[in-house]
Design an enzyme around this catalytic site. Structure first.
Site, PDB file in Angstrom:
ATOM      1  N   LYS A  42       0.850  -1.201   0.000  1.00  0.00           N
ATOM      2  CA  LYS A  42       0.000   0.000   0.000  1.00  0.00           C
ATOM      3  C   LYS A  42       0.889   1.256   0.000  1.00  0.00           C
ATOM      4  O   LYS A  42       2.095   1.159   0.293  1.00  0.00           O
ATOM      5  CB  LYS A  42      -0.915  -0.010   1.230  1.00  0.00           C
ATOM      6  CG  LYS A  42      -0.174  -0.118   2.559  1.00  0.00           C
ATOM      7  CD  LYS A  42      -1.100  -0.494   3.711  1.00  0.00           C
ATOM      8  CE  LYS A  42      -0.338  -0.535   5.020  1.00  0.00           C
ATOM      9  NZ  LYS A  42      -1.141  -1.132   6.103  1.00  0.00           N
ATOM     10  N   ARG A 141     -10.800  -0.822  14.882  1.00  0.00           N
ATOM     11  CA  ARG A 141     -10.701  -0.028  13.650  1.00  0.00           C
ATOM     12  C   ARG A 141     -11.805  -0.477  12.699  1.00  0.00           C
ATOM     13  O   ARG A 141     -12.868   0.093  12.684  1.00  0.00           O
ATOM     14  CB  ARG A 141      -9.291  -0.191  13.052  1.00  0.00           C
ATOM     15  CG  ARG A 141      -8.979   0.765  11.932  1.00  0.00           C
ATOM     16  CD  ARG A 141      -7.493   0.813  11.590  1.00  0.00           C
ATOM     17  NE  ARG A 141      -6.952  -0.435  11.048  1.00  0.00           N
ATOM     18  CZ  ARG A 141      -5.679  -0.571  10.632  1.00  0.00           C
ATOM     19  NH1 ARG A 141      -4.835   0.438  10.711  1.00  0.00           N
ATOM     20  NH2 ARG A 141      -5.257  -1.721  10.159  1.00  0.00           N
ATOM     21  N   HIS A 171      -5.959  -8.163  12.765  1.00  0.00           N
ATOM     22  CA  HIS A 171      -4.741  -7.345  12.776  1.00  0.00           C
ATOM     23  C   HIS A 171      -4.338  -7.030  14.215  1.00  0.00           C
ATOM     24  O   HIS A 171      -5.175  -6.661  15.031  1.00  0.00           O
ATOM     25  CB  HIS A 171      -5.010  -6.042  11.999  1.00  0.00           C
ATOM     26  CG  HIS A 171      -3.781  -5.221  11.725  1.00  0.00           C
ATOM     27  ND1 HIS A 171      -2.603  -5.760  11.257  1.00  0.00           N
ATOM     28  CD2 HIS A 171      -3.554  -3.880  11.827  1.00  0.00           C
ATOM     29  CE1 HIS A 171      -1.713  -4.784  11.090  1.00  0.00           C
ATOM     30  NE2 HIS A 171      -2.255  -3.641  11.434  1.00  0.00           N
ATOM     31  N   ARG A 230       1.369 -11.354   6.704  1.00  0.00           N
ATOM     32  CA  ARG A 230       1.374 -10.091   5.952  1.00  0.00           C
ATOM     33  C   ARG A 230       2.672  -9.323   6.234  1.00  0.00           C
ATOM     34  O   ARG A 230       2.865  -8.793   7.327  1.00  0.00           O
ATOM     35  CB  ARG A 230       0.152  -9.239   6.334  1.00  0.00           C
ATOM     36  CG  ARG A 230      -1.180  -9.943   6.038  1.00  0.00           C
ATOM     37  CD  ARG A 230      -2.358  -9.004   6.191  1.00  0.00           C
ATOM     38  NE  ARG A 230      -2.477  -8.435   7.524  1.00  0.00           N
ATOM     39  CZ  ARG A 230      -3.131  -8.990   8.540  1.00  0.00           C
ATOM     40  NH1 ARG A 230      -3.745 -10.160   8.375  1.00  0.00           N
ATOM     41  NH2 ARG A 230      -3.176  -8.391   9.704  1.00  0.00           N
ATOM     42  N   TYR A 275      16.688  30.504   6.662  1.00  0.00           N
ATOM     43  CA  TYR A 275      15.591  31.314   7.197  1.00  0.00           C
ATOM     44  C   TYR A 275      15.668  31.445   8.718  1.00  0.00           C
ATOM     45  O   TYR A 275      15.928  30.460   9.415  1.00  0.00           O
ATOM     46  CB  TYR A 275      14.244  30.675   6.851  1.00  0.00           C
ATOM     47  CG  TYR A 275      13.918  30.697   5.373  1.00  0.00           C
ATOM     48  CD1 TYR A 275      13.743  31.891   4.689  1.00  0.00           C
ATOM     49  CD2 TYR A 275      13.768  29.507   4.675  1.00  0.00           C
ATOM     50  CE1 TYR A 275      13.432  31.899   3.329  1.00  0.00           C
ATOM     51  CE2 TYR A 275      13.454  29.506   3.323  1.00  0.00           C
ATOM     52  CZ  TYR A 275      13.294  30.704   2.654  1.00  0.00           C
ATOM     53  OH  TYR A 275      12.985  30.709   1.317  1.00  0.00           O
ATOM     54  N   CYS A 322      15.061  24.139   4.040  1.00  0.00           N
ATOM     55  CA  CYS A 322      14.108  24.892   3.206  1.00  0.00           C
ATOM     56  C   CYS A 322      13.301  23.907   2.355  1.00  0.00           C
ATOM     57  O   CYS A 322      13.488  22.703   2.451  1.00  0.00           O
ATOM     58  CB  CYS A 322      14.843  25.856   2.287  1.00  0.00           C
ATOM     59  SG  CYS A 322      16.094  26.870   3.105  1.00  0.00           S
ATOM     60  N   ASP A 324      13.480  23.375  -0.860  1.00  0.00           N
ATOM     61  CA  ASP A 324      14.232  22.722  -1.933  1.00  0.00           C
ATOM     62  C   ASP A 324      15.737  22.658  -1.699  1.00  0.00           C
ATOM     63  O   ASP A 324      16.469  22.187  -2.559  1.00  0.00           O
ATOM     64  CB  ASP A 324      14.010  23.473  -3.252  1.00  0.00           C
ATOM     65  CG  ASP A 324      12.588  23.954  -3.386  1.00  0.00           C
ATOM     66  OD1 ASP A 324      11.690  23.094  -3.450  1.00  0.00           O
ATOM     67  OD2 ASP A 324      12.367  25.181  -3.375  1.00  0.00           O
TER      68      ASP A 324
HETATM   69  C1  PLP Z   1      -0.393  -1.985   6.927  1.00  0.00           C
HETATM   70  C2  PLP Z   1      -0.916  -3.290   7.390  1.00  0.00           C
HETATM   71  C3  PLP Z   1      -0.064  -4.385   7.548  1.00  0.00           C
HETATM   72  C4  PLP Z   1       1.439  -4.298   7.460  1.00  0.00           C
HETATM   73  O1  PLP Z   1       1.949  -3.827   8.685  1.00  0.00           O
HETATM   74  P1  PLP Z   1       3.529  -3.882   8.986  1.00  0.00           P
HETATM   75  O2  PLP Z   1       3.664  -3.442  10.380  1.00  0.00           O
HETATM   76  O3  PLP Z   1       4.143  -2.928   8.016  1.00  0.00           O
HETATM   77  O4  PLP Z   1       3.922  -5.275   8.736  1.00  0.00           O
HETATM   78  C5  PLP Z   1      -0.617  -5.613   7.829  1.00  0.00           C
HETATM   79  N1  PLP Z   1      -1.954  -5.756   7.977  1.00  0.00           N
HETATM   80  C6  PLP Z   1      -2.805  -4.708   7.873  1.00  0.00           C
HETATM   81  C7  PLP Z   1      -4.259  -4.928   8.073  1.00  0.00           C
HETATM   82  C8  PLP Z   1      -2.318  -3.443   7.594  1.00  0.00           C
HETATM   83  O5  PLP Z   1      -3.157  -2.411   7.515  1.00  0.00           O
END
Ligand code: PLP
Length: 411
Positions: A42, A141, A171, A230, A275, A322, A324
């Site tokens: 992502k 979530r 998760h 994941r 700056y 800055c 750039d």
């Molecule tokens: C972003 C995400 C991950 C990956 O998390 P990491 O800590 O980068 O491994 C895994 N599962 C879900 C649902 C996520 O949103």
């Protein structure tokens, strides 16, 4: 760096696909080659470039598929020739369901209205949609709760025409902390609920997954390596937190950030630098100007506290960064001259600046640092230690420098 890429002298992000491949291999070993990796790409692969990463890795046995956050990210991968499963981790709004079904993209589901709308879209398209049920075991979530109502959701998904339950996942909120109690409790709740769901359905759910990067590397969470794991931040050779075990997998950072000195001069006693004059020239100082700034995602919070590497040595940032440009002190580095290579993230000689270090210095999360590196910085993809392809902002697409990416993959 090779002559053909001199157009990127101002600054570029180097993506080391050999390191990426290495990280995939060591994580696959870490999970005992039993679970397959769902590569989390992502936000354009945490700012690294999702397309070349997916194209490089999709043929690997160890890779089960890819995870993204939005429909558009998923669709783009399909357009670039990615054929393995793609899962959208978050909520997907209904406007794209027909297209999503046509492209065989897997949505995460946890709302009954989504199930109904997906089922109707499936009948219009004349195709089944594979879904992954999202279970909320402690993030608060998205996801169904692992309770009776959750089971009734699964029953509904199984009975609606055109929907196939391919996966179920949850998760972890705190797998990256030293104390694993919370993650272990989430895991137990997920397993119990998954078993209840499978009893209700009368058959196993093919793809169960819960481990994120932290759970892949932590020894106390090995039992969380189910059908898939994941892999997010570790894919890029970065660490989920400072508290996780840094020895269980041998990760290599994939990204480095490079520029060249634009100008060198002696400071004038009594002048300020940048700056606000927050750094004052009080004694002789040699100043180098680096042509890159917060407009490239190099944060202004590094003003007066970050450093870069030139000729293998540290050059501290003077004054404010800055949009750039910014200035560094090269008084103690002999011979610095215009166009000398500058390393902002990565290794030069014996010195190394990690994304984690810069995250700490700038008070930003390393994940955020990677995602926010600007699109004004070209990405140059190295494979087998040579530049293989590049991406740049105003020339859409991945431009191949070698035959590596030319396997009919759409680039
Ligand atoms: C972003 C995400 C991950 C990956 O998390 P990491 O800590 O980068 O491994 C895994 N599962 C879900 C649902 C996520 O949103």
């Amino acid at each position: 760096m090779e002559e053909c890429l001199r157009q990127f002298d101002r600054g570029y992000v180097k993506i080391d696909l050999d390191a990426l491949e290495h990280n995939i291999d060591v994580m696959y070993d870490r999970v005992g080659r039993k679970s397959r990796l769902l590569l989390v790409i992502k936000t354009d692969g945490y700012g690294h470039g999702a397309v070349p990463i997916a194209q490089l890795s999709q043929k690997k046995e160890s890779v089960g598929g890819f995870a993204v956050a939005t429909f558009e990210e998923a669709k783009h991968l399909r357009e670039c020739g990615i054929t393995k499963p793609i899962l959208i981790l978050g909520y997907t709004f209904p406007y794209c369901y027909e297209e999503l079904i046509g492209l065989e993209i897997r949505p995460a589901v946890f709302r009954k209205d989504t199930l109904r709308e997906l089922s109707e879209a499936a009948s219009r398209v004349g195709k089944t949609v594979k879904v992954h049920i999202k279970v909320d075991t402690g993030m608060s979530r998205i996801g169904i709760y692992p309770d009776q109502e959750g089971l009734s959701f699964i029953k509904m998904a199984s009975e609606l025409p055109g929907i196939e339950i391919e996966g179920i996942f949850t998760h972890f909120a705190r797998a990256d902390e030293k104390d694993k109690e919370s993650a272990i409790a989430q895991y137990a709740s997920f397993r119990e609920f998954t078993r209840a769901a499978e009893r209700l359905l009368g058959h196993p759910i093919p793809i169960r997954h819960c481990a994120n990067s932290a759970a892949i590397i932590e020894k106390d969470l090995t039992m969380t390596h189910l059908d898939w794991v994941r892999a997010g931040i570790t894919l890029y050779g970065l660490w989920p937190s400072s508290q996780v075990d840094h020895t269980s997998v041998d990760l290599e950072p994939v990204l480095s950030l490079h520029s060249r000195v634009a100008y060198v001069k002696d400071g004038r006693i009594g002048s300020g630098v940048s700056y606000g004059g927050t750094w004052q020239v009080k004694e002789p100082v040699r100043i180098a100007t680096i042509p890159l700034g917060y407009g490239d995602g190099y944060p202004r919070s590094l003003s007066n506290c970050g450093y870069v590497l030139i000729r293998g040595q540290r050059a501290p940032i003077l004054g404010r960064v800055c949009m750039d440009q910014f200035m560094v002190d090269v008084t103690r580095i002999p011979g610095v001259s215009c166009s000398d290579p500058v390393t902002l993230i990565g290794t030069d000689g014996k010195e190394h600046i990690s994304m984690e270090t810069l995250g700490e210095l700038s008070h930003r999360f390393n994940y955020e640092f990677a995602c926010d590196l600007g699109k004004r910085l070209p990405r140059v993809f190295y494979y087998r230690q040579k530049p293989a392809a590049y991406w740049e902002q105003f020339r859409p697409g991945i431009h191949s420098l070698e035959s590596f990416f030319q396997n009919g993959t759409g680039v």
